[in-house]
Design a protein around this motif. Sequence first.
Motif, PDB file in Angstrom:
ATOM      1  N   ILE A 205      54.264  58.045  23.353  1.00  0.00           N
ATOM      2  CA  ILE A 205      53.501  58.038  22.101  1.00  0.00           C
ATOM      3  C   ILE A 205      52.458  59.139  22.108  1.00  0.00           C
ATOM      4  O   ILE A 205      52.294  59.871  21.124  1.00  0.00           O
ATOM      5  CB  ILE A 205      52.846  56.661  21.892  1.00  0.00           C
ATOM      6  CG1 ILE A 205      53.912  55.595  21.639  1.00  0.00           C
ATOM      7  CG2 ILE A 205      51.846  56.694  20.743  1.00  0.00           C
ATOM      8  CD1 ILE A 205      53.384  54.174  21.686  1.00  0.00           C
ATOM      9  N   LEU A 206      51.733  59.256  23.207  1.00  0.00           N
ATOM     10  CA  LEU A 206      50.702  60.293  23.311  1.00  0.00           C
ATOM     11  C   LEU A 206      51.309  61.681  23.164  1.00  0.00           C
ATOM     12  O   LEU A 206      50.775  62.539  22.446  1.00  0.00           O
ATOM     13  CB  LEU A 206      49.988  60.185  24.654  1.00  0.00           C
ATOM     14  CG  LEU A 206      49.035  58.998  24.837  1.00  0.00           C
ATOM     15  CD1 LEU A 206      48.668  58.836  26.304  1.00  0.00           C
ATOM     16  CD2 LEU A 206      47.781  59.190  23.999  1.00  0.00           C
ATOM     17  N   ASP A 207      52.433  61.905  23.832  1.00  0.00           N
ATOM     18  CA  ASP A 207      53.065  63.226  23.783  1.00  0.00           C
ATOM     19  C   ASP A 207      53.613  63.528  22.397  1.00  0.00           C
ATOM     20  O   ASP A 207      53.422  64.625  21.857  1.00  0.00           O
ATOM     21  CB  ASP A 207      54.180  63.294  24.826  1.00  0.00           C
ATOM     22  CG  ASP A 207      54.811  64.679  24.901  1.00  0.00           C
ATOM     23  OD1 ASP A 207      54.096  65.622  25.280  1.00  0.00           O
ATOM     24  OD2 ASP A 207      56.002  64.809  24.581  1.00  0.00           O
ATOM     25  N   THR A 208      54.307  62.553  21.799  1.00  0.00           N
ATOM     26  CA  THR A 208      54.890  62.763  20.477  1.00  0.00           C
ATOM     27  C   THR A 208      53.809  62.988  19.422  1.00  0.00           C
ATOM     28  O   THR A 208      53.928  63.880  18.567  1.00  0.00           O
ATOM     29  CB  THR A 208      55.763  61.552  20.081  1.00  0.00           C
ATOM     30  OG1 THR A 208      56.782  61.363  21.063  1.00  0.00           O
ATOM     31  CG2 THR A 208      56.414  61.768  18.728  1.00  0.00           C
ATOM     32  N   ALA A 209      52.747  62.186  19.471  1.00  0.00           N
ATOM     33  CA  ALA A 209      51.661  62.337  18.508  1.00  0.00           C
ATOM     34  C   ALA A 209      50.978  63.690  18.666  1.00  0.00           C
ATOM     35  O   ALA A 209      50.626  64.347  17.670  1.00  0.00           O
ATOM     36  CB  ALA A 209      50.644  61.211  18.675  1.00  0.00           C
TER      37      ALA A 209
ATOM     38  N   LEU B 252      44.644  64.333  22.538  1.00  0.00           N
ATOM     39  CA  LEU B 252      45.754  63.490  22.980  1.00  0.00           C
ATOM     40  C   LEU B 252      46.475  64.098  24.174  1.00  0.00           C
ATOM     41  O   LEU B 252      46.983  63.359  25.030  1.00  0.00           O
ATOM     42  CB  LEU B 252      46.736  63.279  21.820  1.00  0.00           C
ATOM     43  CG  LEU B 252      46.236  62.397  20.677  1.00  0.00           C
ATOM     44  CD1 LEU B 252      47.335  62.183  19.656  1.00  0.00           C
ATOM     45  CD2 LEU B 252      45.745  61.043  21.202  1.00  0.00           C
ATOM     46  N   GLN B 253      46.536  65.408  24.250  1.00  0.00           N
ATOM     47  CA  GLN B 253      47.143  66.047  25.413  1.00  0.00           C
ATOM     48  C   GLN B 253      46.357  65.736  26.680  1.00  0.00           C
ATOM     49  O   GLN B 253      46.943  65.518  27.743  1.00  0.00           O
ATOM     50  CB  GLN B 253      47.229  67.560  25.193  1.00  0.00           C
ATOM     51  CG  GLN B 253      48.295  67.970  24.197  1.00  0.00           C
ATOM     52  CD  GLN B 253      48.136  69.403  23.719  1.00  0.00           C
ATOM     53  OE1 GLN B 253      47.180  70.099  24.085  1.00  0.00           O
ATOM     54  NE2 GLN B 253      49.064  69.867  22.890  1.00  0.00           N
ATOM     55  N   ARG B 254      45.027  65.704  26.568  1.00  0.00           N
ATOM     56  CA  ARG B 254      44.208  65.336  27.731  1.00  0.00           C
ATOM     57  C   ARG B 254      44.460  63.888  28.135  1.00  0.00           C
ATOM     58  O   ARG B 254      44.569  63.578  29.330  1.00  0.00           O
ATOM     59  CB  ARG B 254      42.724  65.559  27.417  1.00  0.00           C
ATOM     60  CG  ARG B 254      42.302  67.018  27.364  1.00  0.00           C
ATOM     61  CD  ARG B 254      40.795  67.153  27.364  1.00  0.00           C
ATOM     62  NE  ARG B 254      40.196  66.603  26.161  1.00  0.00           N
ATOM     63  CZ  ARG B 254      39.959  67.308  25.064  1.00  0.00           C
ATOM     64  NH1 ARG B 254      40.286  68.592  25.003  1.00  0.00           N
ATOM     65  NH2 ARG B 254      39.395  66.738  24.004  1.00  0.00           N
TER      66      ARG B 254
ATOM     67  N   GLN C  73      46.053  62.630  31.735  1.00  0.00           N
ATOM     68  CA  GLN C  73      45.382  61.639  32.576  1.00  0.00           C
ATOM     69  C   GLN C  73      46.302  60.465  32.886  1.00  0.00           C
ATOM     70  O   GLN C  73      46.358  59.982  34.023  1.00  0.00           O
ATOM     71  CB  GLN C  73      44.108  61.141  31.883  1.00  0.00           C
ATOM     72  CG  GLN C  73      42.993  62.169  31.813  1.00  0.00           C
ATOM     73  CD  GLN C  73      41.801  61.671  31.025  1.00  0.00           C
ATOM     74  OE1 GLN C  73      41.759  60.518  30.582  1.00  0.00           O
ATOM     75  NE2 GLN C  73      40.818  62.542  30.815  1.00  0.00           N
ATOM     76  N   LEU C  74      47.027  60.000  31.875  1.00  0.00           N
ATOM     77  CA  LEU C  74      47.942  58.882  32.091  1.00  0.00           C
ATOM     78  C   LEU C  74      49.081  59.288  33.013  1.00  0.00           C
ATOM     79  O   LEU C  74      49.483  58.518  33.897  1.00  0.00           O
ATOM     80  CB  LEU C  74      48.494  58.387  30.752  1.00  0.00           C
ATOM     81  CG  LEU C  74      49.479  57.215  30.825  1.00  0.00           C
ATOM     82  CD1 LEU C  74      48.865  56.016  31.533  1.00  0.00           C
ATOM     83  CD2 LEU C  74      49.943  56.815  29.427  1.00  0.00           C
ATOM     84  N   LEU C  75      49.613  60.501  32.824  1.00  0.00           N
ATOM     85  CA  LEU C  75      50.684  60.984  33.695  1.00  0.00           C
ATOM     86  C   LEU C  75      50.203  61.060  35.140  1.00  0.00           C
ATOM     87  O   LEU C  75      50.942  60.696  36.065  1.00  0.00           O
ATOM     88  CB  LEU C  75      51.157  62.358  33.219  1.00  0.00           C
ATOM     89  CG  LEU C  75      52.296  62.999  34.027  1.00  0.00           C
ATOM     90  CD1 LEU C  75      53.536  62.116  34.020  1.00  0.00           C
ATOM     91  CD2 LEU C  75      52.625  64.383  33.467  1.00  0.00           C
ATOM     92  N   HIS C  76      48.970  61.499  35.332  1.00  0.00           N
ATOM     93  CA  HIS C  76      48.409  61.564  36.684  1.00  0.00           C
ATOM     94  C   HIS C  76      48.331  60.170  37.299  1.00  0.00           C
ATOM     95  O   HIS C  76      48.657  59.994  38.483  1.00  0.00           O
ATOM     96  CB  HIS C  76      47.016  62.203  36.622  1.00  0.00           C
ATOM     97  CG  HIS C  76      46.343  62.318  37.961  1.00  0.00           C
ATOM     98  ND1 HIS C  76      46.805  63.145  38.962  1.00  0.00           N
ATOM     99  CD2 HIS C  76      45.248  61.694  38.472  1.00  0.00           C
ATOM    100  CE1 HIS C  76      46.027  63.035  40.031  1.00  0.00           C
ATOM    101  NE2 HIS C  76      45.073  62.156  39.753  1.00  0.00           N
ATOM    102  N   GLN C  77      47.935  59.182  36.515  1.00  0.00           N
ATOM    103  CA  GLN C  77      47.866  57.809  37.018  1.00  0.00           C
ATOM    104  C   GLN C  77      49.253  57.294  37.395  1.00  0.00           C
ATOM    105  O   GLN C  77      49.425  56.628  38.424  1.00  0.00           O
ATOM    106  CB  GLN C  77      47.242  56.898  35.968  1.00  0.00           C
ATOM    107  CG  GLN C  77      45.767  57.151  35.709  1.00  0.00           C
ATOM    108  CD  GLN C  77      45.226  56.269  34.601  1.00  0.00           C
ATOM    109  OE1 GLN C  77      45.753  55.198  34.325  1.00  0.00           O
ATOM    110  NE2 GLN C  77      44.164  56.714  33.955  1.00  0.00           N
TER     111      GLN C  77
END
Length: 242
Positions: free
Chosen positions: A112-116, A132-134, A138-142
């Motif tokens: 969702i974050l990436d698509t948005a 949203l990219q940030r 952050q979520l990808l890092h987690q």
Amino acid sequence: MAGDNERIKLTLELLGTGLYPIIEQEMKAVYQDDWITRAKESFRNSAITSQPEGEVIRWDAHSALLILWDHWNSVFRNRLTPLERSYVGELKEFRNRWAHQSQISTDDTLRILDTAARLLSAAGSTQEARQLQRERDQLLHQILQYQEQIVIDSDDQRRERMRDAIIFMVCGLAIDLVIFFSYGTGGLAILFAVFVAGVFAFLAYQRWVTPDRPTYGAHECTNCGKIIYGDSCPYCNEDLPA
């Protein structure tokens, strides 16, 4: 640290504010002063939204996505591509699931974050897209940290580290025995043997406490040299007996 629900809520807020400028601009270009009335037509068959009466629209993610979808052929197809239309459809579905309190996984939150972010960037809302990219990064890092910890804590990893540590210790002991058999137990021989033992003990300790970190992204296989995208090489595995 923000959770999945907070990230989705932020995404929907930024979609509502970030998509408004392109909607207003393109709808005015086609419908002129009648654009609000034409925009509100999109809500007639929507059971999920309640819009105020008159020349007012409640600009949230649902309104923006619904108008983009409903007026695509007549308004937005000349400004955005079919790829962005697929983003709109995907985000509409996720928004409806979130509004109905359906369970949305962390992987879906990342999507969702990436698509948005991609849709907002295509619409020219760069500030909202970067935010949203940030959040996405952050979520990808987690996620990667969590997956890495699973690999590190696995029984296979522990066995490998213990095996290698034992090999280091055995090698150090073997070299010390060769030193004693070759040079006796003189002062220099003992000093050299202690040095060798210390080096291999340090290597064994480092191997035991320092796990192999999973490798992400494209990299060379250390065995065959081909480019792979994970920890396990599919080319080497093809040569293994079934």
